[in-house]
Each structure stands twice: as structure tokens, then as C-alpha cells.
Design an enzyme around this catalytic site. Structure first.
Site, PDB file in Angstrom:
ATOM      1  CE  LYS A  61      13.334 -28.768 -43.689  1.00 35.37           C
ATOM      2  NZ  LYS A  61      14.183 -28.307 -42.581  1.00 35.37           N
ATOM      3  CE  LYS A  99      11.194 -20.331 -40.386  1.00 34.18           C
ATOM      4  NZ  LYS A  99      12.139 -21.264 -39.784  1.00 34.18           N
ATOM      5  CE  LYS A 109      12.454 -20.699 -48.398  1.00 33.93           C
ATOM      6  NZ  LYS A 109      13.155 -20.326 -47.169  1.00 33.93           N
TER       7      LYS A 109
HETATM    8  P1  TYM Z   1      16.728 -25.485 -43.059  1.00 32.45           P
HETATM    9  O1  TYM Z   1      16.575 -26.701 -42.215  1.00 32.45           O
HETATM   10  O2  TYM Z   1      15.539 -24.622 -43.306  1.00 32.45           O
HETATM   11  O3  TYM Z   1      17.301 -25.893 -44.480  1.00 32.45           O
HETATM   12  C1  TYM Z   1      18.450 -26.711 -44.614  1.00 32.45           C
HETATM   13  C2  TYM Z   1      19.289 -26.221 -45.777  1.00 32.45           C
HETATM   14  O4  TYM Z   1      18.518 -26.253 -46.987  1.00 32.45           O
HETATM   15  C3  TYM Z   1      18.593 -24.995 -47.645  1.00 32.45           C
HETATM   16  N1  TYM Z   1      17.318 -24.753 -48.346  1.00 32.45           N
HETATM   17  C4  TYM Z   1      17.213 -24.489 -49.660  1.00 32.45           C
HETATM   18  N2  TYM Z   1      18.154 -24.371 -50.620  1.00 32.45           N
HETATM   19  C5  TYM Z   1      17.729 -24.097 -51.882  1.00 32.45           C
HETATM   20  N3  TYM Z   1      16.398 -23.945 -52.209  1.00 32.45           N
HETATM   21  C6  TYM Z   1      15.431 -24.063 -51.263  1.00 32.45           C
HETATM   22  N4  TYM Z   1      14.147 -23.923 -51.586  1.00 32.45           N
HETATM   23  C7  TYM Z   1      15.821 -24.334 -49.919  1.00 32.45           C
HETATM   24  N5  TYM Z   1      15.142 -24.505 -48.756  1.00 32.45           N
HETATM   25  C8  TYM Z   1      16.078 -24.745 -47.812  1.00 32.45           C
HETATM   26  C9  TYM Z   1      18.818 -23.991 -46.530  1.00 32.45           C
HETATM   27  O5  TYM Z   1      19.387 -22.796 -47.026  1.00 32.45           O
HETATM   28  C10 TYM Z   1      19.754 -24.757 -45.613  1.00 32.45           C
HETATM   29  O6  TYM Z   1      21.088 -24.652 -46.068  1.00 32.45           O
HETATM   30  N6  TYM Z   1      18.923 -22.071 -40.143  1.00 32.45           N
HETATM   31  C11 TYM Z   1      19.166 -23.265 -40.933  1.00 32.45           C
HETATM   32  C12 TYM Z   1      19.764 -24.406 -40.140  1.00 32.45           C
HETATM   33  C13 TYM Z   1      21.006 -24.074 -39.381  1.00 32.45           C
HETATM   34  C14 TYM Z   1      22.295 -23.843 -39.905  1.00 32.45           C
HETATM   35  C15 TYM Z   1      23.140 -23.624 -38.788  1.00 32.45           C
HETATM   36  C16 TYM Z   1      22.804 -23.800 -41.201  1.00 32.45           C
HETATM   37  C17 TYM Z   1      21.110 -23.967 -38.025  1.00 32.45           C
HETATM   38  N7  TYM Z   1      22.381 -23.706 -37.664  1.00 32.45           N
HETATM   39  C18 TYM Z   1      24.486 -23.331 -38.956  1.00 32.45           C
HETATM   40  C19 TYM Z   1      24.168 -23.528 -41.349  1.00 32.45           C
HETATM   41  C20 TYM Z   1      24.991 -23.302 -40.242  1.00 32.45           C
HETATM   42  C21 TYM Z   1      17.849 -23.720 -41.518  1.00 32.45           C
HETATM   43  O7  TYM Z   1      16.792 -23.393 -41.059  1.00 32.45           O
HETATM   44  O8  TYM Z   1      17.953 -24.603 -42.521  1.00 32.45           O
END
Ligand code: TYM
Length: 345
Positions: free
Chosen positions: A210, A115, A207
Site C-alpha cells: 500500500k 516498519k 512485495k
Molecule cells: P494488511 O491490511 O496489511 O493486509 C491485508 C491482507 O492482505 C495480505 N497481503 C498480501 N497478500 C499477498 N501479497 C501481498 N503483496 C500482500 N500484501 C498484503 C495480508 O497478508 C493480509 O492477509 N496484520 C494484518 C491485519 C490483521 C489481521 C488480524 C489479519 C489484524 N488483525 C487478525 C488476520 C487476523 C495486516 O496488516 O494486514
């Protein structure tokens, strides 16, 4: 370690363009876990602002993730759904964890490196400390299981490291305060199934994300049936027929991705999909995937739209969820203050 009940926690950032990867890697699995666990699902707005967000958009996206949770089948009355900033314990515990985690640990985080890119001097301090806040999210509720996609694995390992170091650094005080041998549990990541890393529909080596500038790279949860069908039809493939065995997908990232998506949407396995479509032309498989994707994902967008029409009802869900989350969080903060040695009223 004191005995702890099983509890699920996970979070999704309100940064727009929720997509099929978020659904298959995370939200669909959140829904399934409701049957076996107490679940807490959080819209992590404090994480979102580690990169500048337009204030009005942040509110809209926070409500949109909430609407997606509910449209996909999360029940906010039986479980807890809320946005992170309404429970101040997240920020408080994150600060304490900033003083437990080591610079070296955070320096190793690949997501930060990706990032921040070449502009490391110019990104926010929050982006660097991001995983420490994530550990606080999870441990504030002493969650034992965290369903996430593959990309979050390293952050969950760091969460375990922080829990362990806290338990060791304060071992005597933890025991003196009546918590036995360890205060925080060592959380288990739940990264499983055929779609833990959904790839871009335009490039099987990237991947699904968003922020990809091409909307054709992803299926958004807000896409209508026509958009979903069009994107699946246009998804990149290779000229070979599908193999009959999973091993035959190894050097074929686009085929592997679409088979994984089919398997996850149909609650099956990649091998099961190949048993049905292996040896046949890609076109027949794609036609079946179009039908499946439209059938499973089409209704989500409509339901999200219906929910988004009443923002005060969505806000009421978040306020109620935050109140219930706070009961658990406040107890942890009181315990942690006692353990660390902070005088409190
Ligand atoms: P975020 O918002 O980027 O994504 C949310 C969830 O979606 C999953 N994900 C994917 N899974 C499979 N293939 C993909 N291409 C893909 N893109 C995203 C992510 O792995 C995630 O599970 N840091 C986290 C948010 C967070 C969090 C937490 C998660 C903050 N605190 C505590 C678990 C526990 C994040 O940026 O997710």
C-alpha cells in the site's frame, strides 16, 4: 482441548490503497470460505493507528475496505463484517495478552523490524504490541482458521504461542471454570494458492504494498479498466519466453509473479498457466493477462464507487456486524475475566 466449531476470522487495515495483493492473498479467499465456514471479517482500525492516520482519511478508508469486501462478494448478512474499534473486547483482550506475551517474542517480529527501521526509539508502543492485538482479534472469537497472505505467517505463529501460554499459565483455573483442558484453540493459518505473496509490478524482489511510492507498482482495487490494463502492460518482465515447467520460473521473479497472478485470477495453478503459455512470447501472455485482469478486477472498482456513494448504508452494515460480533466477544471476555481472576458484576 474442548471441541470447537470451525470459525474463520481475518482482518484488513484501513490504511488506503487496497491492492491486488490484498485481493489475491486475502479478500478473494475470504469470499470462497463463506461457503464452508462461519466467517468474521474485520476492518482493523485499531491496528491502523499504530502509525498516525489523518482522522477523516481513517473514516474514509474504513468505509472503503468495507465497500471492497462487499464489492468482492462478501455477504454481511450471512457472515459478520465490522470495524474493530466498535467491539471493545479487542482492546481488553489485547491488554491481557500483553501480560501473557514475552518481550523476547515480540522482539523477533520481522514486520516490526521492517516498519520501525532505524527509528526504533520513535515508533509508537502500539506498533510494538501490534501482534498481541492481532492475537486478541482472532482469539476473542476462538477462530480456528485465519486466511492471510504470507507476510502474516509469523504473527499467526505468535497467536498460537500466546494461546498456548494462556492455556498453560491458567490451566487450573480454566478447568475449575468448567472449560476442560484448554480455553483458546490453536489457530490454523490458511496461507495457500499461487498468490500468497504478490510482488511489485516494478520490482519482482519487493512485495506489492500500500505504501510503495510508485502507483505503477500495484493494481489498486479502485483502478478503472484503463488503469489496470496500462499497469499490466507496463509491468516489468525479462526478455526470455515463458518456461514450460514451474522450475523454470525460479530465478525469474517478475515472470513468476505474473504467472502467479494469472493463476490466482483464473482459479488455476502456475503449472496450468505454463501448460497454456509456456514456450510462447511474453507479449502473448501479457495480452491475455490484461484481458483477464480487466475482466476480473474492472467491475470491483465500479461497485466500490457505487457503495461509497451511500456512507450511511456502509455504516449501518458495520454497526449491525459489530452488534453480532459483540455477542461472541462479550462471552469470551466474561470467561477470560473469570479465568484470570477478575471480580465482575
Ligand atoms: P494488511 O491490511 O496489511 O493486509 C491485508 C491482507 O492482505 C495480505 N497481503 C498480501 N497478500 C499477498 N501479497 C501481498 N503483496 C500482500 N500484501 C498484503 C495480508 O497478508 C493480509 O492477509 N496484520 C494484518 C491485519 C490483521 C489481521 C488480524 C489479519 C489484524 N488483525 C487478525 C488476520 C487476523 C495486516 O496488516 O494486514
Amino acid at each position: 482441548m474442548a471441541a470447537v466449531a470451525e470459525r474463520v476470522f481475518s482482518g484488513v487495515q484501513p490504511t488506503g490503497n487496497l491492492h491486488l495483493g490484498n485481493y489475491l492473498g486475502a479478500i478473494k479467499r475470504f469470499v470462497a470460505l463463506q461457503e464452508s465456514h462461519d466467517c468474521i471479517y474485520c476492518v482493523v482500525d485499531l491496528h491502523a493507528i499504530t502509525v498516525w492516520q489523518d482522522p477523516e482519511e481513517l473514516k474514509r478508508h474504513t468505509r472503503e475496505v468495507t465497500a471492497a469486501f462487499i464489492a468482492c462478494g462478501i455477504d454481511p448478512t450471512r457472515h459478520i463484517v465490522f470495524n474493530q474499534s466498535q467491539v471493545s473486547g479487542h482492546a481488553e483482550l489485547a491488554w491481557i495478552f500483553n501480560c501473557v506475551a514475552r518481550m523476547g517474542w515480540l522482539n523477533r517480529m520481522t514486520q516490526f523490524k521492517e516498519k520501525a527501521g532505524k527509528d526504533r526509539e520513535n515508533v509508537s508502543l502500539g506498533l510494538f504490541a501490534y501482534p498481541s492485538l492481532m492475537a486478541a482479534d482472532i482469539l476473542l472469537y476462538k477462530a480456528t482458521h485465519v486466511p492471510v497472505g504470507e507476510d502474516q505467517k509469523q504473527h499467526l505463529e505468535l497467536t498460537r504461542d500466546i494461546a498456548q501460554k494462556f492455556n498453560v499459565d491458567f490451566a487450573a483455573s480454566i478447568a475449575a471454570n468448567g472449560h476442560g483442558e484448554g480455553y483458546f484453540p490453536l489457530t490454523e493459518p490458511l496461507i495457500a494458492g499461487p498468490a500468497t505473496r504478490v510482488m511489485s509490478l516494478r520490482d519482482g524482489s519487493k512485495k506489492m504494498s500500500k505504501s510503495d511510492p510508485s502507483d505503477f507498482s500495484r493494481i489498486n482495487l479502485t483502478d478503472d479498466k484503463e488503469a489496470i490494463a496500462g499497469k499490466v502492460r507496463k509491468a516489468k518482465t525479462d526478455p526470455e519466453p515463458l518456461p514450460s515447467e514451474e522450475a523454470g520460473l525460479k530465478a525469474r521473479p517478475e515472470a513468476d509473479n505474473l504467472v502467479g497472478i494469472y493463476a490466482a485470477l483464473s482459479d488455476g495453478t502456475k503449472q496450468g498457466v505454463l501448460d497454456e503459455y509456456g514456450g510462447g512470447q511474453f507479449s502473448a501472455f501479457k495480452a491475455a493477462l490484461v484481458d483477464l485482469a480487466v475482466d476480473k478486477l474492472g467491475p470491483i472498482a465500479g461497485e466500490m464507487q457505487r457503495l461509497m456513494a451511500d456512507t450511511s448504508a456502509i455504516d449501518a452494515i458495520l454497526i449491525d456486524g459489530a452488534a453480532r460480533a459483540r455477542v461472541i466477544a462479550d462471552q469470551t471476555i466474561r470467561d477470560v475475566k473469570d479465568i484470570v481472576g477478575m471480580v465482575r458484576g
